[in-house]
Design a protein around this motif. Structure first.
Motif, PDB file in Angstrom:
ATOM      1  N   TYR A   9      -0.324 -30.828  11.472  1.00  0.00           N
ATOM      2  CA  TYR A   9      -1.551 -30.165  11.032  1.00  0.00           C
ATOM      3  C   TYR A   9      -1.294 -28.701  10.692  1.00  0.00           C
ATOM      4  N   ALA A  10      -0.499 -28.020  11.498  1.00  0.00           N
ATOM      5  CA  ALA A  10      -0.198 -26.609  11.245  1.00  0.00           C
ATOM      6  C   ALA A  10       0.511 -26.429   9.907  1.00  0.00           C
ATOM      7  N   LEU A  11       1.482 -27.279   9.635  1.00  0.00           N
ATOM      8  CA  LEU A  11       2.224 -27.177   8.373  1.00  0.00           C
ATOM      9  C   LEU A  11       1.324 -27.484   7.183  1.00  0.00           C
ATOM     10  N   ARG A  12       0.480 -28.494   7.317  1.00  0.00           N
ATOM     11  CA  ARG A  12      -0.430 -28.848   6.221  1.00  0.00           C
ATOM     12  C   ARG A  12      -1.452 -27.744   5.969  1.00  0.00           C
ATOM     13  N   ALA A  13      -1.998 -27.163   7.033  1.00  0.00           N
ATOM     14  CA  ALA A  13      -2.961 -26.072   6.883  1.00  0.00           C
ATOM     15  C   ALA A  13      -2.282 -24.848   6.265  1.00  0.00           C
ATOM     16  N   ALA A  14      -1.069 -24.548   6.715  1.00  0.00           N
ATOM     17  CA  ALA A  14      -0.333 -23.398   6.182  1.00  0.00           C
ATOM     18  C   ALA A  14      -0.030 -23.583   4.705  1.00  0.00           C
TER      19      ALA A  14
END
Length: 154
Positions: A9-14
């Motif tokens: 999720y962090a990578l996708r949001a970033a």
């Protein structure tokens, strides 16, 4: 390599923030764009803010923006912000785990694995993700049909 939902999720949001450019993006927009739970994403973004990767902006025009340019934030930076060190064994850094007897060489394997993982994750930036223009080495590795199989050919 196993990545947690938090890292995913962090990578996708970033990546979404990198693609959005200058203007702030709300948690709701990020969550909807990547089909993620907003409450969970909010906690992840707070961790990323504490790590200095994103900035929050309050008010009616509020949301999140990257704290640095997308070219200056690697995938490794994001992973470390939400999940800690890149490679660990039972929660310990590989250099702090000792083995005896026939298993002694495992420590070197774990350290080599971390170095290999680091080489890719520190090279790829959020800008690469946002533009889809990945480094040649990553594209080359991913283009090998064997890389797409979860088990090596027999």
């Amino acid at each position: 390599m196993r990545l947690s939902a938090r890292v995913d999720y962090a990578l996708r949001a970033a990546a979404e923030l990198a693609a959005a450019g200058e203007g702030p993006t709300t948690v709701g927009e990020l969550a909807k764009g990547q089909d993620m739970p907003p409450k969970y994403l909010e906690n992840i973004l707070l961790q990323m803010r504490r790590a200095g990767l994103v900035r929050g902006q309050r008010g009616p025009e509020g949301g999140y923006v990257l704290a640095r340019s997308a070219a200056q934030i690697s995938l490794a930076d994001v992973i470390r912000a939400v999940d800690g060190p890149l490679a660990n064994v039972r929660g310990e850094r590989p250099e702090h785990v000792g083995y005896q007897g026939a298993a002694q060489a495992l420590q070197q394997v774990w350290i080599a694995l971390r170095a290999s993982e680091r080489a890719i994750l520190e090279e790829v930036t959020l800008e690469h993700l946002a533009t889809g223009d990945l480094p040649a080495r990553v594209t080359e590795l991913a283009s090998d049909p064997a890389a797409w199989n979860s088990h090596p050919p027999a």
